[in-house]
Scaffold this motif. Sequence first.
Motif, PDB file in Angstrom:
ATOM      1  N   LEU A   3       0.940  -1.125  -0.076  1.00 46.25           N
ATOM      2  CA  LEU A   3      -0.076   0.104   0.059  1.00 46.25           C
ATOM      3  C   LEU A   3       0.795   1.163  -0.096  1.00 46.25           C
ATOM      4  O   LEU A   3       1.693   1.473   0.684  1.00 46.25           O
ATOM      5  CB  LEU A   3      -0.891   0.137   1.207  1.00 46.25           C
ATOM      6  N   LEU A   4       0.452   2.134  -0.946  1.00 46.11           N
ATOM      7  CA  LEU A   4       1.259   3.364  -0.863  1.00 46.11           C
ATOM      8  C   LEU A   4       0.200   4.369  -0.190  1.00 46.11           C
ATOM      9  O   LEU A   4      -0.903   4.696  -0.648  1.00 46.11           O
ATOM     10  CB  LEU A   4       1.488   3.959  -2.184  1.00 46.11           C
ATOM     11  N   ALA A   5       0.515   5.053   0.746  1.00 45.16           N
ATOM     12  CA  ALA A   5      -0.377   5.982   1.585  1.00 45.16           C
ATOM     13  C   ALA A   5       0.259   7.262   1.592  1.00 45.16           C
ATOM     14  O   ALA A   5       1.365   7.586   1.640  1.00 45.16           O
ATOM     15  CB  ALA A   5      -0.599   5.454   3.065  1.00 45.16           C
ATOM     16  N   LEU A   6      -0.455   8.343   1.380  1.00 46.87           N
ATOM     17  CA  LEU A   6      -0.129   9.741   1.512  1.00 46.87           C
ATOM     18  C   LEU A   6      -1.531  10.540   2.250  1.00 46.87           C
ATOM     19  O   LEU A   6      -2.707  10.155   2.059  1.00 46.87           O
ATOM     20  CB  LEU A   6      -0.054  10.126   0.148  1.00 46.87           C
ATOM     21  N   ASP A   7      -0.910  11.627   2.589  1.00 53.15           N
ATOM     22  CA  ASP A   7      -1.905  12.657   3.052  1.00 53.15           C
ATOM     23  C   ASP A   7      -1.576  14.069   3.084  1.00 53.15           C
ATOM     24  O   ASP A   7      -0.270  14.392   3.504  1.00 53.15           O
ATOM     25  CB  ASP A   7      -2.410  12.447   4.537  1.00 53.15           C
ATOM     26  N   THR A   8      -2.451  14.943   2.679  1.00 56.47           N
ATOM     27  CA  THR A   8      -2.098  16.528   2.413  1.00 56.47           C
ATOM     28  C   THR A   8      -3.235  17.332   3.227  1.00 56.47           C
ATOM     29  O   THR A   8      -3.272  18.434   2.769  1.00 56.47           O
ATOM     30  CB  THR A   8      -1.775  16.773   1.041  1.00 56.47           C
ATOM     31  N   ALA A   9      -3.837  16.579   4.107  1.00 51.74           N
ATOM     32  CA  ALA A   9      -4.886  17.505   4.636  1.00 51.74           C
ATOM     33  C   ALA A   9      -4.477  18.327   5.821  1.00 51.74           C
ATOM     34  O   ALA A   9      -5.421  19.118   6.283  1.00 51.74           O
ATOM     35  CB  ALA A   9      -6.074  16.535   5.173  1.00 51.74           C
ATOM     36  N   THR A  10      -3.391  18.357   6.479  1.00 51.75           N
ATOM     37  CA  THR A  10      -2.789  18.941   7.377  1.00 51.75           C
ATOM     38  C   THR A  10      -1.437  19.584   6.910  1.00 51.75           C
ATOM     39  O   THR A  10      -1.154  19.755   5.489  1.00 51.75           O
ATOM     40  CB  THR A  10      -2.578  18.113   8.598  1.00 51.75           C
ATOM     41  N   PRO A  11      -0.841  20.505   7.687  1.00 48.04           N
ATOM     42  CA  PRO A  11       0.468  21.180   6.968  1.00 48.04           C
ATOM     43  C   PRO A  11       1.408  20.211   6.738  1.00 48.04           C
ATOM     44  O   PRO A  11       2.490  20.329   6.122  1.00 48.04           O
ATOM     45  CB  PRO A  11       0.806  21.951   8.090  1.00 48.04           C
ATOM     46  N   ALA A  12       1.296  18.747   6.954  1.00 48.97           N
ATOM     47  CA  ALA A  12       2.209  17.659   6.749  1.00 48.97           C
ATOM     48  C   ALA A  12       2.071  17.119   5.389  1.00 48.97           C
ATOM     49  O   ALA A  12       0.820  16.741   5.227  1.00 48.97           O
ATOM     50  CB  ALA A  12       2.078  16.748   8.164  1.00 48.97           C
ATOM     51  N   VAL A  13       3.102  17.090   4.602  1.00 45.21           N
ATOM     52  CA  VAL A  13       3.109  16.098   3.499  1.00 45.21           C
ATOM     53  C   VAL A  13       3.570  14.780   4.188  1.00 45.21           C
ATOM     54  O   VAL A  13       4.846  14.709   3.966  1.00 45.21           O
ATOM     55  CB  VAL A  13       4.150  17.104   2.641  1.00 45.21           C
ATOM     56  N   SER A  28       7.682  12.454   6.271  1.00 47.54           N
ATOM     57  CA  SER A  28       6.927  13.610   6.451  1.00 47.54           C
ATOM     58  C   SER A  28       7.622  14.843   6.730  1.00 47.54           C
ATOM     59  O   SER A  28       8.808  14.969   7.222  1.00 47.54           O
ATOM     60  CB  SER A  28       6.095  13.203   7.792  1.00 47.54           C
ATOM     61  N   GLN A  29       6.977  15.839   5.916  1.00 45.94           N
ATOM     62  CA  GLN A  29       7.578  17.015   6.010  1.00 45.94           C
ATOM     63  C   GLN A  29       6.630  18.201   6.314  1.00 45.94           C
ATOM     64  O   GLN A  29       5.332  17.957   5.778  1.00 45.94           O
ATOM     65  CB  GLN A  29       8.194  17.620   4.698  1.00 45.94           C
ATOM     66  N   VAL A  30       6.783  18.991   7.137  1.00 46.13           N
ATOM     67  CA  VAL A  30       5.690  19.893   7.553  1.00 46.13           C
ATOM     68  C   VAL A  30       5.870  21.256   7.029  1.00 46.13           C
ATOM     69  O   VAL A  30       6.824  21.944   7.098  1.00 46.13           O
ATOM     70  CB  VAL A  30       5.594  20.251   9.187  1.00 46.13           C
ATOM     71  N   ASP A  31       4.825  21.617   5.837  1.00 43.41           N
ATOM     72  CA  ASP A  31       4.919  23.045   4.962  1.00 43.41           C
ATOM     73  C   ASP A  31       3.679  22.983   4.271  1.00 43.41           C
ATOM     74  O   ASP A  31       3.414  22.524   3.369  1.00 43.41           O
ATOM     75  CB  ASP A  31       6.147  22.813   4.126  1.00 43.41           C
ATOM     76  N   ALA A  32       2.756  23.952   5.055  1.00 42.66           N
ATOM     77  CA  ALA A  32       1.431  24.134   4.811  1.00 42.66           C
ATOM     78  C   ALA A  32       1.384  24.815   3.350  1.00 42.66           C
ATOM     79  O   ALA A  32       0.308  24.685   2.564  1.00 42.66           O
ATOM     80  CB  ALA A  32       0.805  24.996   5.727  1.00 42.66           C
ATOM     81  N   ARG A  33       2.430  25.401   2.708  1.00 40.49           N
ATOM     82  CA  ARG A  33       2.372  26.048   1.583  1.00 40.49           C
ATOM     83  C   ARG A  33       3.076  25.248   0.437  1.00 40.49           C
ATOM     84  O   ARG A  33       3.077  25.910  -0.774  1.00 40.49           O
ATOM     85  CB  ARG A  33       2.924  27.330   1.589  1.00 40.49           C
ATOM     86  N   ARG A  34       3.714  24.109   0.616  1.00 41.04           N
ATOM     87  CA  ARG A  34       4.241  23.549  -0.438  1.00 41.04           C
ATOM     88  C   ARG A  34       3.557  22.147  -0.727  1.00 41.04           C
ATOM     89  O   ARG A  34       4.738  21.029  -1.139  1.00 41.04           O
ATOM     90  CB  ARG A  34       5.730  23.510   0.006  1.00 41.04           C
ATOM     91  N   ALA A 168      -3.659  18.331  25.797  1.00 35.48           N
ATOM     92  CA  ALA A 168      -3.385  18.049  24.418  1.00 35.48           C
ATOM     93  C   ALA A 168      -2.102  16.922  24.533  1.00 35.48           C
ATOM     94  O   ALA A 168      -1.374  17.046  25.360  1.00 35.48           O
ATOM     95  CB  ALA A 168      -2.744  19.317  23.888  1.00 35.48           C
ATOM     96  N   HIS A 169      -2.204  16.111  23.588  1.00 32.52           N
ATOM     97  CA  HIS A 169      -1.259  14.850  23.324  1.00 32.52           C
ATOM     98  C   HIS A 169      -0.732  14.986  22.076  1.00 32.52           C
ATOM     99  O   HIS A 169      -1.376  15.401  21.074  1.00 32.52           O
ATOM    100  CB  HIS A 169      -1.922  13.763  23.771  1.00 32.52           C
ATOM    101  N   ALA A 170       0.255  14.097  21.706  1.00 33.11           N
ATOM    102  CA  ALA A 170       0.876  13.934  20.524  1.00 33.11           C
ATOM    103  C   ALA A 170      -0.092  12.956  19.935  1.00 33.11           C
ATOM    104  O   ALA A 170      -0.867  12.019  20.435  1.00 33.11           O
ATOM    105  CB  ALA A 170       2.265  13.340  20.450  1.00 33.11           C
ATOM    106  N   PRO A 171       0.040  12.822  18.414  1.00 30.68           N
ATOM    107  CA  PRO A 171       0.679  13.613  17.644  1.00 30.68           C
ATOM    108  C   PRO A 171       0.341  14.908  17.041  1.00 30.68           C
ATOM    109  O   PRO A 171      -1.182  15.068  17.424  1.00 30.68           O
ATOM    110  CB  PRO A 171       0.920  12.675  16.193  1.00 30.68           C
ATOM    111  N   GLU A 172       0.864  15.913  16.809  1.00 29.51           N
ATOM    112  CA  GLU A 172       0.392  17.083  16.386  1.00 29.51           C
ATOM    113  C   GLU A 172      -0.249  17.083  14.911  1.00 29.51           C
ATOM    114  O   GLU A 172      -1.449  17.659  14.569  1.00 29.51           O
ATOM    115  CB  GLU A 172       1.496  18.220  16.235  1.00 29.51           C
ATOM    116  N   HIS A 173       0.251  16.315  13.831  1.00 27.93           N
ATOM    117  CA  HIS A 173      -0.041  16.167  12.582  1.00 27.93           C
ATOM    118  C   HIS A 173      -0.222  14.794  12.280  1.00 27.93           C
ATOM    119  O   HIS A 173       0.527  13.856  12.800  1.00 27.93           O
ATOM    120  CB  HIS A 173       0.814  16.813  11.538  1.00 27.93           C
ATOM    121  N   VAL A 174      -0.977  14.357  11.267  1.00 27.14           N
ATOM    122  CA  VAL A 174      -1.258  13.075  10.844  1.00 27.14           C
ATOM    123  C   VAL A 174       0.020  12.582  10.008  1.00 27.14           C
ATOM    124  O   VAL A 174       0.934  13.204   9.357  1.00 27.14           O
ATOM    125  CB  VAL A 174      -2.351  12.955   9.945  1.00 27.14           C
ATOM    126  N   SER A 175       0.112  11.150  10.187  1.00 34.90           N
ATOM    127  CA  SER A 175       1.349  10.741   9.529  1.00 34.90           C
ATOM    128  C   SER A 175       0.797   9.529   8.603  1.00 34.90           C
ATOM    129  O   SER A 175      -0.223   8.825   8.674  1.00 34.90           O
ATOM    130  CB  SER A 175       2.359   9.866  10.257  1.00 34.90           C
TER     131      SER A 175
END
Length: 218
Positions: A3-13, A28-34, A168-175
Motif C-alpha cells: 500500500l502506498l499511503a499519502l496525506d496532505t489534509a494538514t500542514p504535513a506532507v 513526513s515534512q511540515v510545510d503548509a504552503r508546499r 493536549a497530546h501527540a501527535p500534532e499532525h497525521v502521518s
Amino acid sequence: MLLLALDTATPAVTVALHDGTAVVAASSQVDARRHGELLLPAVDRVLAEAGTGLDAVTGVVVGIGPGPYTGLRVGLMTADTFGLALGVPVHGVCTLDGLAYAADVPEGPFVVATDARRKEVYWARYSDSRTRVTEPSVDRPADIADQVAGLPAVGAGALLYPDTFPSAHAPEHVSAAALASLAAERLAAGIELPAPRPLYLRRPDAQVPKNYKVVTPK
C-alpha cells in the motif's frame, strides 16, 4: 500487498509504504504552503528507501480530510492519478482517524482536533484509537467546549486552543504511516474503506467575484 499511503489534509506532507504487515518506509515534512511541490519527491524517496518501484504498489490509501481545500485536493488528485495509471484501487481514510490511531492518550474517550483556520477546528470524538463516535465537524473551539470538556485531545487544533483543550497530546499532525497501518488492518478484517472523496465541510476560500464584467471580443 503493498500500500502506498499519502496525506496532505494538514500542514504535513506525508507518505508511507506498508506491506500488509508493517510500514517499510515513510517520509513526513511540515510545510503548509508546499504540498504540491513536496508530495511527488516524497513518494520517490519512500520508494527508493523501500528498494521498490511504483509498479509494485497494489493499492493506494489517501487521507480524505477534513482539511483546507487547496492542500487536501493535492493528495486526492495524486492518489486518483496513481490509481488510474497503475490500475489499482484507491482507498480513502478520514485524516482524523489516522491521528486517532497514532494517539498517545490514556485509555478511554478522547478528541482529535486539527487546525481549520478562521479560528476554527476540524474535530471528532473517539471511544478508542480505532473507533470514531461522531461525524467530523468544523466549529469554533468555544462553541464545542461543553462537548469536549474533560477529554484528552490530539492534534494541532488542540495545541492552538488550550482553553478548550487543556489536555493536549501527540501527535500534532497525521502521518501516512498511521494511515497505512489503519487501512491495512481494516482491509485485512474485510472492512470496506470510504471512497477517496474529500471531506471539505465548508466552501473553499476562493470565490468567483460577484458582478464582474465579462470582456469578450467584438
